[in-house]
Write an enzyme that holds these catalytic residues in place. Sequence first.
Site, mmCIF file in Angstrom:
data_model
loop_
_atom_site.group_PDB
_atom_site.id
_atom_site.type_symbol
_atom_site.label_atom_id
_atom_site.label_comp_id
_atom_site.label_asym_id
_atom_site.label_seq_id
_atom_site.Cartn_x
_atom_site.Cartn_y
_atom_site.Cartn_z
ATOM 1 N N CYS A 123 -5.327 -16.658 8.442
ATOM 2 C CA CYS A 123 -5.399 -17.515 9.621
ATOM 3 C C CYS A 123 -4.239 -18.520 9.599
ATOM 4 C CB CYS A 123 -6.690 -18.321 9.721
ATOM 5 S SG CYS A 123 -8.167 -17.314 9.692
ATOM 6 N N ARG A 144 -0.086 -14.394 10.581
ATOM 7 C CA ARG A 144 -1.132 -14.701 9.603
ATOM 8 C C ARG A 144 -2.506 -14.165 10.001
ATOM 9 N NH1 ARG A 144 0.431 -18.730 6.071
ATOM 10 N NH2 ARG A 144 -1.728 -19.153 5.597
ATOM 11 N N TRP A 201 -7.720 -14.429 11.357
ATOM 12 C CA TRP A 201 -7.917 -13.141 10.682
ATOM 13 C C TRP A 201 -9.304 -13.243 10.067
ATOM 14 C CZ3 TRP A 201 -8.616 -11.340 5.580
ATOM 15 C CH2 TRP A 201 -8.380 -9.972 5.397
ATOM 16 N N ASN A 209 -8.377 -22.540 7.667
ATOM 17 C CA ASN A 209 -7.804 -21.356 7.029
ATOM 18 C C ASN A 209 -8.355 -21.318 5.608
ATOM 19 O OD1 ASN A 209 -4.541 -20.804 5.546
ATOM 20 N ND2 ASN A 209 -6.137 -19.339 5.913
ATOM 21 N N GLY A 210 -8.899 -20.147 5.211
ATOM 22 C CA GLY A 210 -9.444 -20.052 3.855
ATOM 23 C C GLY A 210 -10.947 -19.820 3.902
ATOM 24 N N GLU A 215 6.643 2.419 -2.481
ATOM 25 C CA GLU A 215 7.014 1.507 -1.397
ATOM 26 C C GLU A 215 7.177 2.269 -0.075
ATOM 27 O OE1 GLU A 215 6.814 -1.470 -0.925
ATOM 28 O OE2 GLU A 215 8.192 -1.986 0.671
ATOM 29 N N LYS A 237 4.960 1.552 3.248
ATOM 30 C CA LYS A 237 5.542 1.217 4.543
ATOM 31 C C LYS A 237 4.955 2.109 5.631
ATOM 32 C CE LYS A 237 6.788 -1.875 3.944
ATOM 33 N NZ LYS A 237 6.892 -2.649 2.751
ATOM 34 N N GLU A 288 1.090 1.315 6.310
ATOM 35 C CA GLU A 288 0.696 0.041 6.902
ATOM 36 C C GLU A 288 1.124 -0.113 8.350
ATOM 37 O OE1 GLU A 288 2.293 -3.618 5.255
ATOM 38 O OE2 GLU A 288 4.085 -2.602 4.600
ATOM 39 N N HIS A 343 -0.057 17.637 -12.226
ATOM 40 C CA HIS A 343 -1.353 17.361 -12.851
ATOM 41 C C HIS A 343 -2.452 17.131 -11.809
ATOM 42 C CE1 HIS A 343 0.519 17.264 -16.763
ATOM 43 N NE2 HIS A 343 1.448 16.446 -16.282
ATOM 44 N N LYS A 370 0.504 -11.288 7.457
ATOM 45 C CA LYS A 370 1.704 -11.424 6.623
ATOM 46 C C LYS A 370 1.380 -12.108 5.299
ATOM 47 C CE LYS A 370 6.183 -11.259 5.962
ATOM 48 N NZ LYS A 370 6.675 -9.913 5.606
HETATM 49 O O1 M6R Z 1 3.866 -12.820 0.150
HETATM 50 P P1 M6R Z 1 3.681 -11.805 -0.936
HETATM 51 O O2 M6R Z 1 4.943 -11.156 -1.371
HETATM 52 O O3 M6R Z 1 2.926 -12.358 -2.109
HETATM 53 O O4 M6R Z 1 2.768 -10.677 -0.293
HETATM 54 C C1 M6R Z 1 2.256 -9.630 -1.052
HETATM 55 C C2 M6R Z 1 1.766 -8.515 -0.169
HETATM 56 O O5 M6R Z 1 0.719 -8.962 0.635
HETATM 57 C C3 M6R Z 1 2.877 -7.949 0.714
HETATM 58 O O6 M6R Z 1 3.965 -7.504 -0.052
HETATM 59 C C4 M6R Z 1 2.349 -6.760 1.547
HETATM 60 O O7 M6R Z 1 2.022 -5.700 0.721
HETATM 61 C C5 M6R Z 1 3.402 -6.359 2.583
HETATM 62 N N1 M6R Z 1 2.879 -6.549 3.894
HETATM 63 C C6 M6R Z 1 3.790 -4.949 2.513
HETATM 64 O O8 M6R Z 1 4.765 -4.637 3.456
#
Ligand code: M6R
Length: 592
Positions: free
Chosen positions: A2, A27, A74, A100-101, A465, A469, A472, A488, A587
């Site tokens: 949030c 957020r 969120w 937030n939290g 990675e 990508k 997500e 395996h 984010k």
């Molecule tokens: O802000 P941070 O690097 O700690 O965030 C960690 C993950 O939440 C972040 O890398 C997330 O996996 C990305 N959205 C992936 O693209």
Amino acid sequence: MCGIIGYTGREAALPLILGGLERLEYRGYDSAGVALIEDGKLVVEKKVGKIRELVKSLWGKPYKGKTGIGHTRWATHGEPSTENAHPHTDSKEEFAVVHNGIVENYLELKRELEGEGVHFRSGTDTEVIAHLIARSYRGDLLDAVLEVVGRLRGAFAFAVITAHEPNRIVGVKQGSPLVVGIGEGENFLASDIPAILPYTRKIVTLSDGEVADITPDGVNIYDFHGNPVTKEVMEVPWDIISAEKSGFKHFMLKEIYEQPKAVGDTVRGLVSSGERPPFSLKEFRRALIIACGTSYHAGLIGKFWMEKLTGVPTEVVYASEFRYADYPVGEEDLIVAISQSGETIDTKFAVNYAKDKGARTLSVVNVVGSSIDRESDFTFHTHAGPEIGVAATKTFTAQLAALYYLASLEHDEGEKLLSELMKVPAKIEEALEKSEGVEKLADKYMKKKDFLYLGRYLSFPIALEGALKLKEISYIHAEGYPAGEMKHGPIALIDENMPVVVIAPQDRVHDKTLANIEEVRTRKGIVIGVGFEGDDKVEKLSTEFVGIPSVEEDFTPFVSVVPLQLLAYHIASKLGLDVDQPRNLAKTVTVE
Ligand code: M6R
């Protein structure tokens, strides 16, 4: 998660709050709302959906109030709905709270309040805060908040306004981020700095256990016992222009193309300042890299560099797993926490846990002044600038640059290694040029339901990675796997419908990776080979070939990740998905 924002000053608060909320939307974006003090009364407007839905619902409403708070949500407690959207108010609608939290003991507090006849209208933990403050209010909002914070458990930040004191906002930070923006005759509160950057660059970052009392004419900070706290005002160097799309269709695409600059700025920033931690890496029995998501993948690559260049045994652990696993950690350990935002709660808690056990902490962080930045013994800042797209791209390669810098610091040929690192931005530039054909691959394979990504050694984290990508932002199932492990188990998945992206630069495992490509071909899988340009062996074995510039083995991740980011981007964009704000994500993840 949030995002929260507050404004009190001489201007109409609503446009400033909505502008800030748009910048905070990364957020969370399942509902949004604002509360304003209009002619001495509290008004609250909320809407399910993104900020634009809230903005539309406010068209034509002549709000002029000069104090207000806003929220983009969120969902954690309570489904996304108008009732659960923030701000939340007390029963008489005199106090409004954005939060937030998580308030962990909210059920106990709710029962207590219900026992006194309070009727709850939402399923959120936040609403208890509004009722508690109303109950404690005796003419001074700060006093009421100070009385209430002692009752709350958890990690949270919130802001509150009241119709009784129209020019005042009180903000609280305990575990979740909150900054204060200092203006001329106006002041701000927000979950992060970019939200208020267009209005001010003078920022005070609150620490846990602090309360900000804000009016148009001043800001006072207190601890939870009401003792005044003196804080430093920092001048933020970022330019808001760098947070605009500059003609790109999405922030993610812009940020992919910003990688040469992000890596260049990071390396130059570190090299020119000659930054070094106040300890030698070699004094530790091991390094423990702690991170989440993309930052964790950067850590997996950092491990190889650390072990090769420093000889210090290095482990990489998911931050979310770390503090619940009886991990033996102590004074002999160096914790390397990697986080773009510097606010990921799992990573922050892991740092706090390791510090309590006596470990020393070094962080790699993009957001200056963030919690992890402040709480670590030493920080390397990545100079990637603000990253708006939820999918991490330029901050990943900037993190790699900082990790390579760290690993090479005490190497006998450190200077030579760093001068090689300085050449990497130009190579990323080349990788971007060579990846132009990736868009056509996206056309061809965007309807596939599953993808496999394979790589060995430094290319295995890149496989992870690439798969992350794709998952997500395109919602296509994708799995990253060590190419040699495929036999395996996962090899059973391969048939003529399965695109298999194989990252195969000319490194120490090149021949082995070629053999793995053969295995995929034999099972009729579609091989999308990523190899050095001119590598006939990979090209011949691949159904599709993507060339990347030839670089030293250590630097292959910087260039091989580029086509994978672009493949995910183009597929998601062509599927018409919300690339910058994928569903269910945010984010910055500030919940466990
Ligand atoms: O802000 P941070 O690097 O700690 O965030 C960690 C993950 O939440 C972040 O890398 C997330 O996996 C990305 N959205 C992936 O693209």
